[in-house]
Write an enzyme that holds these catalytic residues in place. Structure first.
Site, PDB file in Angstrom:
ATOM      1  N   LYS A 174      66.696  34.242   7.974  1.00 33.74           N
ATOM      2  CA  LYS A 174      66.740  35.287   6.955  1.00 33.74           C
ATOM      3  C   LYS A 174      65.510  35.171   6.053  1.00 33.74           C
ATOM      4  O   LYS A 174      65.405  34.257   5.241  1.00 33.74           O
ATOM      5  CB  LYS A 174      67.992  35.189   6.072  1.00 33.74           C
ATOM      6  CG  LYS A 174      68.192  36.512   5.323  1.00 33.74           C
ATOM      7  CD  LYS A 174      68.887  36.392   3.997  1.00 33.74           C
ATOM      8  CE  LYS A 174      68.003  36.194   2.826  1.00 33.74           C
ATOM      9  NZ  LYS A 174      67.064  37.269   2.496  1.00 33.74           N
ATOM     10  N   GLY A 226      62.876  28.251  -1.337  1.00 35.22           N
ATOM     11  CA  GLY A 226      62.972  29.261  -2.391  1.00 35.22           C
ATOM     12  C   GLY A 226      63.085  28.604  -3.748  1.00 35.22           C
ATOM     13  O   GLY A 226      62.632  27.468  -3.948  1.00 35.22           O
ATOM     14  N   SER A 227      63.713  29.312  -4.667  1.00 27.73           N
ATOM     15  CA  SER A 227      63.736  28.860  -6.065  1.00 27.73           C
ATOM     16  C   SER A 227      64.850  27.842  -6.309  1.00 27.73           C
ATOM     17  O   SER A 227      65.803  27.737  -5.536  1.00 27.73           O
ATOM     18  CB  SER A 227      63.940  30.067  -6.973  1.00 27.73           C
ATOM     19  OG  SER A 227      65.212  30.622  -6.725  1.00 27.73           O
ATOM     20  N   GLY A 231      68.617  27.500  -4.659  1.00 30.25           N
ATOM     21  CA  GLY A 231      68.917  26.232  -3.987  1.00 30.25           C
ATOM     22  C   GLY A 231      70.206  25.626  -4.523  1.00 30.25           C
ATOM     23  O   GLY A 231      71.028  25.101  -3.759  1.00 30.25           O
ATOM     24  N   GLU A 248      63.604  23.146   0.081  1.00 30.47           N
ATOM     25  CA  GLU A 248      62.183  23.155  -0.306  1.00 30.47           C
ATOM     26  C   GLU A 248      62.077  24.100  -1.493  1.00 30.47           C
ATOM     27  O   GLU A 248      62.095  25.321  -1.319  1.00 30.47           O
ATOM     28  CB  GLU A 248      61.310  23.669   0.849  1.00 30.47           C
ATOM     29  CG  GLU A 248      61.274  22.777   2.065  1.00 30.47           C
ATOM     30  CD  GLU A 248      60.453  21.515   1.849  1.00 30.47           C
ATOM     31  OE1 GLU A 248      59.784  21.387   0.796  1.00 30.47           O
ATOM     32  OE2 GLU A 248      60.502  20.644   2.729  1.00 30.47           O
ATOM     33  N   CYS A 282      54.253  27.068  -3.855  1.00 31.62           N
ATOM     34  CA  CYS A 282      55.111  26.029  -4.431  1.00 31.62           C
ATOM     35  C   CYS A 282      54.297  24.826  -4.854  1.00 31.62           C
ATOM     36  O   CYS A 282      54.643  24.133  -5.798  1.00 31.62           O
ATOM     37  CB  CYS A 282      56.168  25.630  -3.415  1.00 31.62           C
ATOM     38  SG  CYS A 282      55.459  25.227  -1.812  1.00 31.62           S
ATOM     39  N   GLU A 383      58.130  26.399 -13.824  1.00 29.61           N
ATOM     40  CA  GLU A 383      57.304  26.939 -12.753  1.00 29.61           C
ATOM     41  C   GLU A 383      57.065  28.415 -13.042  1.00 29.61           C
ATOM     42  O   GLU A 383      58.011  29.170 -13.287  1.00 29.61           O
ATOM     43  CB  GLU A 383      58.019  26.794 -11.403  1.00 29.61           C
ATOM     44  CG  GLU A 383      57.174  27.313 -10.258  1.00 29.61           C
ATOM     45  CD  GLU A 383      57.911  27.327  -8.921  1.00 29.61           C
ATOM     46  OE1 GLU A 383      59.059  27.805  -8.892  1.00 29.61           O
ATOM     47  OE2 GLU A 383      57.334  26.863  -7.925  1.00 29.61           O
TER      48      GLU A 383
HETATM   49  P1  NAD Z   1      64.450  32.993  -4.123  1.00 32.04           P
HETATM   50  O1  NAD Z   1      65.243  31.746  -4.329  1.00 32.04           O
HETATM   51  O2  NAD Z   1      64.660  34.130  -5.031  1.00 32.04           O
HETATM   52  O3  NAD Z   1      64.697  33.565  -2.645  1.00 32.04           O
HETATM   53  C1  NAD Z   1      64.491  32.766  -1.494  1.00 32.04           C
HETATM   54  C2  NAD Z   1      65.363  33.293  -0.364  1.00 32.04           C
HETATM   55  O4  NAD Z   1      66.736  33.109  -0.695  1.00 32.04           O
HETATM   56  C3  NAD Z   1      65.208  34.787  -0.088  1.00 32.04           C
HETATM   57  O5  NAD Z   1      65.273  34.982   1.309  1.00 32.04           O
HETATM   58  C4  NAD Z   1      66.393  35.389  -0.800  1.00 32.04           C
HETATM   59  O6  NAD Z   1      66.789  36.629  -0.294  1.00 32.04           O
HETATM   60  C5  NAD Z   1      67.446  34.334  -0.552  1.00 32.04           C
HETATM   61  N1  NAD Z   1      68.554  34.314  -1.500  1.00 32.04           N
HETATM   62  C6  NAD Z   1      68.603  34.817  -2.747  1.00 32.04           C
HETATM   63  N2  NAD Z   1      69.798  34.547  -3.316  1.00 32.04           N
HETATM   64  C7  NAD Z   1      70.520  33.857  -2.403  1.00 32.04           C
HETATM   65  C8  NAD Z   1      71.824  33.278  -2.399  1.00 32.04           C
HETATM   66  N3  NAD Z   1      72.636  33.347  -3.445  1.00 32.04           N
HETATM   67  N4  NAD Z   1      72.207  32.607  -1.288  1.00 32.04           N
HETATM   68  C9  NAD Z   1      71.395  32.485  -0.229  1.00 32.04           C
HETATM   69  N5  NAD Z   1      70.157  33.032  -0.169  1.00 32.04           N
HETATM   70  C10 NAD Z   1      69.718  33.699  -1.247  1.00 32.04           C
HETATM   71  O7  NAD Z   1      62.931  32.526  -4.122  1.00 32.04           O
HETATM   72  P2  NAD Z   1      61.632  33.454  -4.001  1.00 32.04           P
HETATM   73  O8  NAD Z   1      61.419  34.170  -5.277  1.00 32.04           O
HETATM   74  O9  NAD Z   1      61.688  34.229  -2.737  1.00 32.04           O
HETATM   75  O10 NAD Z   1      60.486  32.363  -3.797  1.00 32.04           O
HETATM   76  C11 NAD Z   1      59.829  31.722  -4.832  1.00 32.04           C
HETATM   77  C12 NAD Z   1      60.310  30.303  -4.963  1.00 32.04           C
HETATM   78  O11 NAD Z   1      60.186  29.631  -3.707  1.00 32.04           O
HETATM   79  C13 NAD Z   1      59.485  29.490  -5.931  1.00 32.04           C
HETATM   80  O12 NAD Z   1      60.330  28.712  -6.748  1.00 32.04           O
HETATM   81  C14 NAD Z   1      58.660  28.588  -5.028  1.00 32.04           C
HETATM   82  O13 NAD Z   1      58.226  27.392  -5.620  1.00 32.04           O
HETATM   83  C15 NAD Z   1      59.595  28.365  -3.906  1.00 32.04           C
HETATM   84  N6  NAD Z   1      58.860  27.932  -2.704  1.00 32.04           N
HETATM   85  C16 NAD Z   1      58.993  26.639  -2.283  1.00 32.04           C
HETATM   86  C17 NAD Z   1      58.281  26.191  -1.175  1.00 32.04           C
HETATM   87  C18 NAD Z   1      58.403  24.762  -0.680  1.00 32.04           C
HETATM   88  O14 NAD Z   1      58.067  24.517   0.471  1.00 32.04           O
HETATM   89  N7  NAD Z   1      58.852  23.821  -1.491  1.00 32.04           N
HETATM   90  C19 NAD Z   1      57.435  27.077  -0.507  1.00 32.04           C
HETATM   91  C20 NAD Z   1      57.330  28.393  -0.955  1.00 32.04           C
HETATM   92  C21 NAD Z   1      58.055  28.811  -2.060  1.00 32.04           C
END
Ligand code: NAD
Length: 492
Positions: A174, A226-227, A231, A248, A282, A383
């Protein structure tokens, strides 16, 4: 306009009820297509297809055959790198030079992990009792959910997909609703490569789809990028299902410049660390810690160079930084900058985009540099995920380590020094998953990557990544000719 379909059990399908979300180009502001907005029912179907493919085909497919399919997929990524890069840049505004390279990186990851697919050895274990023959098998965990963020969809997906397929797992992917195009293109690519139906499934949508997937009881592993708040929500859901989770998450990474550093090199490293990809990475080196004796020089040089970064069309050859990827992210970055100014931080570079005609229609934010930032201020703690640098002075090596580690994150870190002993000494003391020395933001398929603290847990890339998708089974065989009977029958 492209209206994409998902991939479930080898079929190209729309979302239940035909619901869609728009795909927006952050540079032109135009809609370029639609993506399916999947429901819980769609997610059920995808998990069921992955389970069937695991049980009936993929877990029985020899490693060499899995590797051959992965190598074919790698070749397709390479052949289509130009097209995939164009799509990704249209979707998230990153420079096309970077997104094309990320397609090639995906190919490299697939090749690296394909090499492991037929070398997943167990061990034989010498036991105290010499009659016991004991060995381990490394088995695929089963069905893995792979969820990615919008900033680097192809690269983030490859970090998960390549070890998962090599291990023998089937997957439900996803991507972020803000950048799904290259993941949806993968549907064609896995079919062209010849993967059996249901090994790779792709669902798209927002929170509803993500939560339905990560709360699903049919999974054996969740790998999420993601965020932090998302997480945390995923871990809460996993407390019910007890599905193991790889996270991550975000960062607030320290990039430390010691007075003995090659300052020309450190200036480049500071700029690359925070302004590459508009800071939407990130690993962004968003806290620049600089030793006092070279502090003013670094502030002046980094600020001046930041002001000369060329913003513009991510497809134009001279552009050095594209727009921010989506409207909510632009609003978050601008709010963080405004809050920093309100809190009295000293802005040495930044400000409104102004009347530059090239920047009128995209979601642009100027490279922004704050100096003399307190490590406890929001600017240094939260962040921002945008082109905003906080420069912080320090006096001694001890101070640098203390400031660097005084963060709730622990993803990446950088050290700039000519002193070899100091480089190793400080690298060992930094609480982060990665430490770069005299470089920043470089990576390779072979090098493990991941975080500590709120940056997450688990590792991607490198041999360690396989552990996320494998489990160890112990097999014990008694070779003795007779078996001791704990309940001997009494002689009558
Ligand atoms: P986000 O957490 O908003 O979304 C990430 C993913 O999770 C998306 O596919 C989203 O649709 C999905 N999602 C949203 N709510 C959910 C839920 N309740 N349950 C399951 N899935 C859900 O993050 P974003 O805004 O897409 O990305 C930015 C963040 O990602 C930043 O914090 C960044 O640091 C982090 N990031 C980390 C890495 C790493 O490798 N550590 C790499 C890239 C980005």
């Amino acid at each position: 306009m492209t209206d994409y379909c998902m991939l479930i059990g080898g079929e190209r399908v729309p979302a239940e009820g035909g619901r869609t979300l728009p795909i927006m180009n952050p540079y032109t502001g135009e809609q370029v297509g639609t993506l399916p907005d999947a429901s819980a029912t769609d997610v059920d179907a995808a998990v069921a297809a992955a389970r069937t493919a695991f049980d009936t085909v993929w877990s029985r497919t020899p490693g060499q055959a899995r590797a051959e399919l992965m190598l074919r997929l790698a070749a397709i990524y390479e052949r289509r790198a130009g097209h995939l890069g164009d799509l990704e840049s249209t979707d998230n505004g990153k420079l096309v030079s970077e997104t094309r390279n990320q397609a090639r990186f995906a190919a490299r990851q697939l090749r690296f992990f394909a090499g492991y697919a037929d070398k997943l050895y167990g061990r034989t274990i010498p036991m105290d009792n010499p009659d016991l023959f004991d060995y381990t098998r490394r088995e695929p965990v089963g069905v893995a959910a792979l969820i990615t963020a919008w900033n680097s969809p192809m690269q983030l997906l490859a970090n998960k997909l390549a070890p998962a397929l090599a291990a023998g797992c089937t997957v439900v992917i996803k991507p972020s609703e803000h950048a799904s195009m290259t993941t949806l293109e993968l549907a064609d690519m896995v079919q062209e490569a010849g993967f059996p139906d249901g090994v790779v499934n792709i669902v798209t949508g927002g929170v509803t789809c993500g939560a339905a997937l990560t709360g699903h009881r049919g999974l054996d592993r969740i790998s999420f990028t993601g965020s932090v708040p998302t997480g945390q929500a995923i871990m809460r859901a996993a407390a019910e299902t007890l599905v193991p989770v790889t996270l991550e998450l975000g960062g607030k990474s320290p990039n430390i410049v010691f007075e003995d550093a090659d300052l020309d090199r450190a200036v480049i490293g500071a700029l690359a660390g925070i302004f590459s990809a508009g800071g939407q990475t990130c690993i962004a080196g968003s806290r620049l810690l600089v030793q006092r004796s070279v502090y003013d020089t670094m502030v002046e040089r980094v600020g001046a160079r930041a002001g000369r970064i060329r913003l513009g069309d991510p497809f134009a050859p001279g552009t050095q930084m594209g727009p921010v990827a989506n409207e909510p992210q632009q609003a978050r970055i601008e709010a963080a900058i405004a809050a920093g100014v309100d809190a009295g931080a000293r802005m040495v570079q930044g400000g409104p985009v102004g009347d530059d005609p090239a920047l009128q229609r995209g979601l642009f934010v100027r490279p922004t540099v704050f100096a003399d930032v307190d490590n406890h201020a929001d600017l240094a703690r939260r962040e921002i995920f945008g082109p905003v640098l906080s420069i912080i002075p320090f006096e001694t090596e001890e101070d640098a380590v203390a400031l660097a580690n005084d963060s709730e994150f622990g993803l990446a870190s950088g050290i700039w020094t000519r002193d070899l002993s100091r480089a190793h000494r400080v690298a060992a003391r930094l609480d982060a998953g990665t430490t770069w020395v005299n470089t920043y933001r470089v990576s390779g398929a072979q090098a493990p990557f991941g975080g500590t603290k709120k940056s997450g847990h688990g590792r991607e890339r490198g041999e360690e990544a396989l552990d996320e998708y494998l489990r160890t089974k112990n097999v014990m065989i008694d070779l003795a000719p007779t078996l001791a009977d704990p309940f001997p029958l009494e002689e009558n």
